[in-house]
Structures are given as C-alpha cells and as structure tokens.
Design a protein around this motif. Structure first.
Motif, PDB file in Angstrom:
ATOM      1  N   ALA A 135     -85.726 -81.890 -40.872  1.00  0.00           N
ATOM      2  CA  ALA A 135     -86.729 -82.907 -40.567  1.00  0.00           C
ATOM      3  C   ALA A 135     -86.301 -84.266 -41.127  1.00  0.00           C
ATOM      4  O   ALA A 135     -86.498 -85.296 -40.480  1.00  0.00           O
ATOM      5  CB  ALA A 135     -88.083 -82.503 -41.129  1.00  0.00           C
ATOM      6  N   VAL A 136     -85.705 -84.283 -42.309  1.00  0.00           N
ATOM      7  CA  VAL A 136     -85.227 -85.541 -42.906  1.00  0.00           C
ATOM      8  C   VAL A 136     -84.097 -86.118 -42.061  1.00  0.00           C
ATOM      9  O   VAL A 136     -84.059 -87.333 -41.802  1.00  0.00           O
ATOM     10  CB  VAL A 136     -84.786 -85.317 -44.369  1.00  0.00           C
ATOM     11  N   GLN A 146     -95.674 -89.308 -22.769  1.00  0.00           N
ATOM     12  CA  GLN A 146     -94.507 -90.045 -22.282  1.00  0.00           C
ATOM     13  C   GLN A 146     -93.533 -90.350 -23.418  1.00  0.00           C
ATOM     14  O   GLN A 146     -92.319 -90.282 -23.233  1.00  0.00           O
ATOM     15  CB  GLN A 146     -94.967 -91.336 -21.603  1.00  0.00           C
ATOM     16  N   LEU A 147     -94.059 -90.659 -24.592  1.00  0.00           N
ATOM     17  CA  LEU A 147     -93.197 -90.935 -25.743  1.00  0.00           C
ATOM     18  C   LEU A 147     -92.459 -89.669 -26.167  1.00  0.00           C
ATOM     19  O   LEU A 147     -91.263 -89.709 -26.454  1.00  0.00           O
ATOM     20  CB  LEU A 147     -94.015 -91.510 -26.900  1.00  0.00           C
ATOM     21  N   ALA A 148     -93.141 -88.530 -26.192  1.00  0.00           N
ATOM     22  CA  ALA A 148     -92.498 -87.263 -26.555  1.00  0.00           C
ATOM     23  C   ALA A 148     -91.392 -86.908 -25.560  1.00  0.00           C
ATOM     24  O   ALA A 148     -90.318 -86.433 -25.956  1.00  0.00           O
ATOM     25  CB  ALA A 148     -93.527 -86.147 -26.629  1.00  0.00           C
ATOM     26  N   GLU A 149     -91.625 -87.157 -24.273  1.00  0.00           N
ATOM     27  CA  GLU A 149     -90.604 -86.888 -23.253  1.00  0.00           C
ATOM     28  C   GLU A 149     -89.392 -87.797 -23.433  1.00  0.00           C
ATOM     29  O   GLU A 149     -88.253 -87.361 -23.287  1.00  0.00           O
ATOM     30  CB  GLU A 149     -91.189 -87.060 -21.856  1.00  0.00           C
ATOM     31  N   THR A 202     -86.792 -82.529 -30.302  1.00  0.00           N
ATOM     32  CA  THR A 202     -88.007 -81.912 -29.791  1.00  0.00           C
ATOM     33  C   THR A 202     -89.142 -82.149 -30.777  1.00  0.00           C
ATOM     34  O   THR A 202     -89.062 -81.707 -31.923  1.00  0.00           O
ATOM     35  CB  THR A 202     -87.806 -80.406 -29.570  1.00  0.00           C
ATOM     36  N   ILE A 203     -90.161 -82.857 -30.327  1.00  0.00           N
ATOM     37  CA  ILE A 203     -91.301 -83.180 -31.176  1.00  0.00           C
ATOM     38  C   ILE A 203     -92.571 -82.902 -30.379  1.00  0.00           C
ATOM     39  O   ILE A 203     -92.693 -83.326 -29.231  1.00  0.00           O
ATOM     40  CB  ILE A 203     -91.260 -84.660 -31.620  1.00  0.00           C
ATOM     41  N   GLU A 204     -93.502 -82.198 -31.002  1.00  0.00           N
ATOM     42  CA  GLU A 204     -94.776 -81.937 -30.337  1.00  0.00           C
ATOM     43  C   GLU A 204     -95.590 -83.224 -30.292  1.00  0.00           C
ATOM     44  O   GLU A 204     -95.663 -83.955 -31.267  1.00  0.00           O
ATOM     45  CB  GLU A 204     -95.559 -80.864 -31.078  1.00  0.00           C
TER      46      GLU A 204
END
Length: 149
Positions: A65-66, A97-100, A108-110
C-alpha cells in the motif's frame, strides 16, 4: 456494549477491531446484519490469536500500500469526459470514472475508498482526491479531467 467488527464500517472502525457501541445499535443492527459479534472473553482470545497470525501478512500488505501510495503521488491521472465549448462537462466526474482511470495505470482501488475533494466536478481541469489504500495508509492523488475526442 463491546463488539468485534467483522468488516470495515465507515465512521465506526475496521475489521477485527473491538469497538464500544450503544446497546441498541449493536443488538438491533450490527449483530443481526452479521457485521459484528459480541466481544466475550473467548471471542477476544480467538481474535488475539488470529491477529498474531495475521500480523506478518498485514505487514506485507501495508508495504504494498505504501508503494502504491508513493507511485500515485508522483503521477497525474487523466480522466476523459465529453465537454462543451467552454470546458463544461456533460454530467460530472465521480469515483467510478476515477477508479477506472487509476486501474488503467495498473493499480486496483475500490471506488468506495476514494473521496473526491471539493464540489462535484463539472468542468475540465486539475483536481485532487483522497484514497484509503490500507487502514494506516492514505494517499492524495492528483487527476486531470481532459476532453474525450
């Protein structure tokens, strides 16, 4: 009433945390929904043992994550949108849209962990969003809304 959370709950706590809640909230909402269990002595012992076993794994996840946070801080994410003549977007930019757009960069971020700062985005330009990558790691990502061609 003390309960052990089985999953992350916004504004309350993270998974495997022991939190103090009002009796009605715990008995009528958290426990029946299956998102928490009563913090008895035996349940706390089991939780402590599970946390010891998970500590090594969690350390690796936190390091990842860091790394992701540092990579996102250095990049500017481009989000495409259809816009009119004066730079006004048809609709608005949201976390989906930002996650895509971030996923196109290989991360990959929820979307539920993304918080866009300020007003709803309805114009082209540069903006910022806060992203929670881990319970101890937050990142601020800069993104630019550009016109789709």
């Amino acid at each position: 009433m003390k309960v052990i959370l089985k999953e992350n709950i916004e504004n309350l706590g993270f998974k495997d945390e022991v939190v103090d809640v009002k009796n009605g909230y715990g008995r009528n909402y958290l426990i029946p929904k299956g998102v928490a269990s009563l913090a008895t002595k035996s349940a706390l012992k089991v939780l402590e043992e599970n946390l010891k076993q998970r500590a090594v794994k969690d350390k690796k996840v936190k390091e990842e994550a860091v790394k992701t946070a540092n990579a996102l801080k250095e990049t500017v994410v481009k989000v495409g949108a259809k816009a009119g003549e004066k730079g006004k977007i048809f609709g608005s930019i949201n976390t989906i849209q930002l996650a895509e757009a971030i996923e196109k960069l290989g991360f990959t971020i929820e979307r539920k962990y993304i918080k866009i700062k300020g007003e709803p985005i309805k114009n082209l330009g540069a903006y910022e969003a806060d992203i929670r990558l881990h319970k101890d790691v937050d990142a601020t990502v800069k993104f630019e809304v550009v016109e789709d061609k």
